[in-house]
Scaffold this active site. Structure first.
Site, short mmCIF file in Angstrom:
data_model
loop_
_atom_site.label_atom_id
_atom_site.label_comp_id
_atom_site.label_asym_id
_atom_site.label_seq_id
_atom_site.Cartn_x
_atom_site.Cartn_y
_atom_site.Cartn_z
N GLY A 240 44.43 70.05 23.25
CA GLY A 240 43.98 68.86 24.12
C GLY A 240 43.52 68.91 25.53
N LYS B 198 37.97 70.33 16.08
CA LYS B 198 38.50 71.82 15.88
C LYS B 198 38.16 71.91 14.30
CE LYS B 198 42.25 68.71 15.23
NZ LYS B 198 43.25 67.80 16.19
N LYS C 263 43.70 75.66 14.78
CA LYS C 263 43.79 76.00 16.58
C LYS C 263 44.03 77.54 16.75
CE LYS C 263 44.93 71.27 17.41
NZ LYS C 263 45.81 70.41 17.71
#
Ligand code: HSE
Length: 404
Positions: free
Chosen positions: A129, A100, A200
Site C-alpha cells: 500500500g 498487483k 505481492k
C-alpha cells in the site's frame, strides 16, 4: 504542466485525484512536477463531484490526446486494465498502477512494452500500500545484493490474526466482524487463502532477485485453519502467529512461500498488528531493514501511486529502469526447505513415546487444552515432516511453521 488521466474513480482512483489536487503546490515545490488531472475514465457519472466535467467514458479520448503523458490505472482486475495499459504504453504514455493482480500476471510483458516505447511502467502501490518498498528496492538498495524479503503484506489477514489473539475469538467470528466494518472484502478468498500475499511476494522477489518469479509457483497456505487453540499455544510459547510471505536467495537457489508462521517476540515482525504491513529486507551490505506502515487504504495507497506519477513526470522521454529480466526464476521445491514445526496432537502427553519414536527428541508444549498437547520438532525438511506426520495416522490436529 503534465497532464494525467486516471482510469477508474473508485477508492484508489479518487484518492489519486485528491492527492494530486490537495498537494499540488507542495509536490511542485519539492519535486518540480506540475501535475494536473485532465480526465477520469469511469463507466459512471459523478454529478456534484468537482471532477464531473473531466469524466469520460471512452478510453480513446485519452489515447488520442497527445497532451496526456501519464495514465494512472486504478481499475483493478485484469481486463480491461491490461488492454488499456498496453495501448497507453504503445501510444508513448507512461503508466502507473496499484493493480498487483495485473503486475503479477502481465508485469514482465508490460515492462518490456514500456522499455520498447521509452516510457515507464511503475507500480509502487502494488505491494505494501502506502509503504515505500519498490522504489527502495530499485534505487536506495541498489548497492546491495538482497538475499531475503519477508513481509506481512496483507492487512486483512493481519487484522484477523491480531483480533483472534487479542480477544480470544475464532476465525469465522472475526472475519464476519471485519466484513461488517468494511476491513475485509465480501469475498475474502484472495486475502484469507493467501493469494493476495502470494502475488505481492512474487512481485517483490522478481524485483529483488532480477528474474521473473511466477506467482503460481509460490507455495501458498492461508489462515483459515488457524483456530483459538493455535493462538493459545502461541501465547504459551511467547510467540505471535503471522501470515508471512517470504523469499530467500542462497547462491542460485531461491525459495518462496506464503504460510502462517509462529514468530518469536525477538523478531520485529511479531509486533506488526492490525491492518498494518511490514516488509523485512536483508541485504549483503545493509544487513537488516524493515519498512512499516499503512498497507492499504484510500489516501495511503494513492500517495504511493502519486509517487510514481511524480517520478514519471520527472523522467518523461525515457524508460525508468525498473523491473526484472523476463527469464524465469526457478524455485527450490518447498519439500526440500528446512525449518522447525509446531504440531498439535490428540492424546495424553504421558503417551508421547510414539511421537518421539517418529519425530525424535521433541520439546513438549502444553496450553491446558483437553485431550491434546503440542510439540516442536527438530529442524527438518518439509518432506521429512510430511513423512513423519503420515505415520501418526490422523492424530495431528494442526501444524504451524516456526520462523527461524
Ligand atoms: N486486500 C489487501 C489487504 C488490500 O488486505 O492487504 C491491499 O492490497
Amino acid at each position: 504542466m503534465v497532464a494525467t488521466a486516471v482510469l477508474g474513480y473508485g477508492t484508489v482512483g479518487s484518492g489519486v485525484v485528491k492527492v494530486i489536487e490537495t498537494n499540488h503546490d507542495s509536490i511542485l515545490e519539492k519535486t518540480g512536477a506540475d501535475l494536473f488531472v485532465k480526465y477520469v475514465l469511469d463507466l459512471r457519472d459523478f454529478p456534484g463531484d468537482p471532477i464531473q466535467e473531466r469524466v469520460v467514458h471512452d478510453f480513446d479520448v485519452i489515447i488520442n490526446d497527445p497532451e496526456v503523458r501519464i495514465v494512472v490505472e486504478t481499475m483493478g482486475g485484469i481486463n480491461p486494465a491490461y488492454s488499456f495499459t498496453k495501448r497507453a504504453l504503445e501510444a508513448g504514455k507512461c503508466v502507473c498502477t496499484s493493480n498487483k493482480e495485473l503486475v503479477a500476471n502481465h508485469g514482465t510483458e508490460l515492462l518490456e512494452t514500456a522499455r520498447a516505447h521509452q516510457v515507464s511502467y511503475l507500480f509502487e502501490a502494488s505491494c505494501g500500500g502506502g509503504i515505500p518498498i519498490i522504489r527502495p528496492l530499485r534505487t536506495s538498495l541498489g548497492a546491495d545484493v538482497i538475499d531475503e524479503i519477508t513481509g506481512i503484506v496483507n492487512g486483512t489477514t493481519n487484522y484477523i490474526l491480531s483480533k483472534m489473539t487479542e480477544e480470544d475469538l475464532e476465525f469465522d467470528v472475526v472475519l464476519r466482524e471485519a466484513q461488517q466494518k468494511g476491513y475485509a472484502e465480501r469475498n475474502p478468498e484472495a486475502d484469507v487463502e493467501g493469494h493476495d500475499a502470494c502475488r505481492k511476494i512474487a512481485i517483490l522477489s522478481s524485483l529483488a532477485y532480477g528474474k521473473r518469479v511466477d506467482y503460481t509457483d509460490v507455495y501458498t497456505e492461508g489462515i483459515t485453519k488457524i483456530t483459538s487453540a493455535e493462538v493459545r499455544y502461541a501465547r504459551t510459547l511467547g510467540m505471535s502467529i503471522k501470515l508471512l510471505a517470504y523469499s530467500r536467495k542462497e547462491g542460485d537457489q531461491v525459495t518462496a512461500m506464503v504460510a502462517p508462521y509462529l514468530v518469536p517476540k525477538t523478531d520485529p515482525l511479531s509486533f506488526v498488528n492490525g491492518v498494518f504491513n511490514a516488509i523485512f529486507v536483508h541485504g549483503n551490505m545493509l544487513g537488516d531493514a524493515m519498512f512499516y506502515g499503512q498497507g492499504a487504504g484510500k489516501e495511503a495507497t494513492a500517495s504511493a501511486v502519486v509517487s510514481d506519477v511524480i517520478e514519471e513526470a520527472q523522467t518523461l522521454g525515457r524508460s525508468v529502469m525498473s523491473g526484472w529480466n523476463p527469464e524465469k526464476q526457478e524455485l527450490q521445491p518447498v519439500a526440500e526447505t528446512k525449518k522447525q514445526f509446531f504440531v498439535r496432537v490428540a492424546g495424553d502427553v504421558r503417551d508421547r513415546k510414539e511421537v518421539e519414536s517418529v519425530f525424535g527428541a521433541v520439546s513438549v508444549v502444553q496450553a491446558d487444552l483437553p485431550d491434546e498437547y503440542g510439540f516442536i520438532t527438530p529442524v527438518m525438511t518439509e518432506a521429512g515432516y510430511q513423512e513423519c506426520a503420515a505415520k501418526l495416522e490422523g492424530r495431528i490436529l494442526g501444524m504451524i511453521r516456526i520462523r527461524g
